[in-house]
Every structure is written in structure tokens, then in C-alpha cells.
Design an enzyme around this catalytic site. Sequence first.
Site, PDB file in Angstrom:
ATOM      1  N   HIS A 165     -13.089  -3.978  -1.315  1.00 51.55           N
ATOM      2  CA  HIS A 165     -12.741  -4.814  -2.346  1.00 51.55           C
ATOM      3  C   HIS A 165     -12.260  -5.950  -1.568  1.00 51.55           C
ATOM      4  CE1 HIS A 165     -12.764  -1.139  -4.511  1.00 51.55           C
ATOM      5  NE2 HIS A 165     -13.376  -1.855  -5.440  1.00 51.55           N
ATOM      6  N   PHE A 171     -16.348 -14.292   6.123  1.00 57.50           N
ATOM      7  CA  PHE A 171     -16.440 -13.509   7.323  1.00 57.50           C
ATOM      8  C   PHE A 171     -17.179 -12.249   7.119  1.00 57.50           C
ATOM      9  CE2 PHE A 171     -14.356  -9.750   9.337  1.00 57.50           C
ATOM     10  CZ  PHE A 171     -14.560 -10.007  10.811  1.00 57.50           C
ATOM     11  N   TYR A 172     -17.107 -11.525   6.159  1.00 65.10           N
ATOM     12  CA  TYR A 172     -18.109 -10.378   5.721  1.00 65.10           C
ATOM     13  C   TYR A 172     -19.304 -10.604   5.431  1.00 65.10           C
ATOM     14  CZ  TYR A 172     -14.073  -7.116   5.261  1.00 65.10           C
ATOM     15  OH  TYR A 172     -12.994  -6.486   5.669  1.00 65.10           O
ATOM     16  N   ASN A 208     -10.556 -15.370  -1.732  1.00 65.95           N
ATOM     17  CA  ASN A 208     -10.322 -15.202  -0.284  1.00 65.95           C
ATOM     18  C   ASN A 208     -11.396 -15.403   0.255  1.00 65.95           C
ATOM     19  OD1 ASN A 208      -9.599 -14.191   2.219  1.00 65.95           O
ATOM     20  ND2 ASN A 208      -8.894 -12.460   1.643  1.00 65.95           N
ATOM     21  N   GLU A 209     -11.909 -16.781   0.252  1.00 62.39           N
ATOM     22  CA  GLU A 209     -13.183 -17.417   0.820  1.00 62.39           C
ATOM     23  C   GLU A 209     -13.434 -16.947   2.273  1.00 62.39           C
ATOM     24  OE1 GLU A 209     -13.839 -21.060  -0.553  1.00 62.39           O
ATOM     25  OE2 GLU A 209     -13.285 -20.638  -2.515  1.00 62.39           O
ATOM     26  N   TYR A 249     -15.314   3.149   3.260  1.00 64.33           N
ATOM     27  CA  TYR A 249     -14.649   2.075   2.556  1.00 64.33           C
ATOM     28  C   TYR A 249     -13.747   1.523   3.322  1.00 64.33           C
ATOM     29  CZ  TYR A 249     -11.632   0.119  -1.018  1.00 64.33           C
ATOM     30  OH  TYR A 249     -10.770  -0.550  -1.770  1.00 64.33           O
ATOM     31  N   LYS A 265     -21.216 -12.645   7.151  1.00 64.43           N
ATOM     32  CA  LYS A 265     -21.654 -12.953   8.412  1.00 64.43           C
ATOM     33  C   LYS A 265     -22.273 -11.754   8.988  1.00 64.43           C
ATOM     34  CE  LYS A 265     -19.242 -16.900  10.119  1.00 64.43           C
ATOM     35  NZ  LYS A 265     -18.488 -17.648  11.119  1.00 64.43           N
ATOM     36  N   ALA A 293     -12.297 -14.684   3.938  1.00 65.77           N
ATOM     37  CA  ALA A 293     -12.651 -13.232   4.354  1.00 65.77           C
ATOM     38  C   ALA A 293     -14.114 -12.930   3.672  1.00 65.77           C
ATOM     39  CB  ALA A 293     -11.570 -12.066   3.509  1.00 65.77           C
ATOM     40  N   ILE A 294     -14.481 -13.408   2.669  1.00 70.94           N
ATOM     41  CA  ILE A 294     -15.788 -13.259   2.040  1.00 70.94           C
ATOM     42  C   ILE A 294     -17.086 -13.862   2.947  1.00 70.94           C
ATOM     43  CG2 ILE A 294     -17.438 -13.853   0.015  1.00 70.94           C
ATOM     44  CD1 ILE A 294     -14.598 -13.950  -1.719  1.00 70.94           C
ATOM     45  N   TYR A 296       0.692  -1.080  -0.022  1.00 70.61           N
ATOM     46  CA  TYR A 296       0.052  -0.069  -0.008  1.00 70.61           C
ATOM     47  C   TYR A 296       0.894   1.277   0.047  1.00 70.61           C
ATOM     48  CZ  TYR A 296      -3.662  -3.255   1.003  1.00 70.61           C
ATOM     49  OH  TYR A 296      -4.635  -4.348   0.825  1.00 70.61           O
TER      50      TYR A 296
END
Length: 160
Positions: free
Chosen positions: A115, A126-127, A120-121, A77, A129, A123-124, A34
Site C-alpha cells: 500500500h 520507483f515501484y 507519494n509519487e 506483502y 520501474k 515511491a509510486i 507502526y
Amino acid sequence: MGAGREVSISLEGLSDKNLMQLKKLNVSIFPVRYNEKLYADALASGEFTKLAYYSDICVGAIACRLEKKEGGAVHAYIMTLGVLAPYRGLGIGTKLLNHVLDLCYKQSISEIYLHVQTNNEDAINFYKKFGFDITETIHNYYKRITPPDCHVLTKFITQP
Ligand code: ACO
């Protein structure tokens, strides 16, 4: 994992003094490098960016940017949310995300998004939930990692 959730985690705001902690965390957690703009945005976001401490060790962080949209609405974001691998599954990610979701409710922010790389299953899930849904898929979003594609995950927040 249940017992693990009793550990004491404190959240601390981001400042010039602990900025390096966030940079080091992100280097160890994410495959993406970053730039300084991310850290300037994180500092400007105030309470929307937090470091998580396990005892006195910095083990996780959420870094957000606030975006002003046409018409004056503000959207949040999530630039990065990460916890060091040995400290995952202890509820730290939940604590960081809930902190930001609470702020969104309090400040009448109606939309929060991020994004995430399509593979990244963890994390997906997790979100999801927390009520985030895939609202878009962007091909070739990332330049230096494979797969280069991302999902946009969005949570629309209805005020009570
Ligand atoms: N695999 C399966 N389930 C998981 C995982 C995992 N790796 N991580 C979390 N969960 C589930 C937990 O089982 C838990 O469910 P439960 O409440 O029903 O028991 C729930 O998600 C919450 O778990 P927490 O302990 O609060 O989450 P954690 O502290 O581990 O943080 C995070 C989750 C931030 C996704 C962490 O796994 C991580 O740092 N991953 C690597 C970095 C990453 O991919 N970040 C997101 C990229 S997108 C972005 O940054 C904008």
C-alpha cells in the site's frame, strides 16, 4: 548519481538485537506509527526483511510479511521500504527491493504487493520501474494522515 552507486552497502537480517534499528528508521522515515504486530511479522518473515548498512550506519530497510492464501499460495506483502533522506538516490532502495524480488522468484511466490499513499509519487514511480502496477485504490485507508487514500501496487511474478 551514477558514481554514488559504487558505495558499499551490506544487507543484514532482522533479529532481536537490531530490531530497535528498524523501529528508529521507520519513525524517522514514515508519517505512520507502526505497532508491534508489524515487527513480529517482520521477524517471522526471515530473509524477507533486511536492514541496509552504509559502512556501519543503518540507513534503510525493507520489512515484509508473508501471507498464506486459500489453496496454499504464499504472497509477499511489503509493509515498509524506506531509506533515510541523505542516502536516497544511491541505489539502496533498489538493492533492498531486488533482494526481496529474487527471493520471490526462488520461492515461486507469484504475487508481491504493498500500500502506498496516493500522493507519494516518488515511491509510486520507483515501484513502477520494477514492474509494479496500481491494481486498486482504497479511500480512507489511513486514519491520521492526509490524503487518507492509498493505492495498492502489485507485481505478478511469472516463473521462468
Ligand atoms: N525522486 C525521483 N526518483 C527517485 C526517487 C525520488 N525521491 N527515489 C528514487 N528514485 C528513482 C531513482 O532515480 C532511481 O532511478 P534510476 O535507477 O533510473 O536512476 C530509482 O528510483 C532507484 O533509486 P534508488 O537510489 O535505488 O532508491 P532509494 O534508495 O532512494 O529508495 C525509496 C527509494 C525507498 C522510495 C526512497 O525514496 C524512500 O525511502 N522514500 C521515502 C519512504 C517511502 O516513501 N517509501 C515507500 C512507501 S510505500 C511502502 O513502504 C510499502
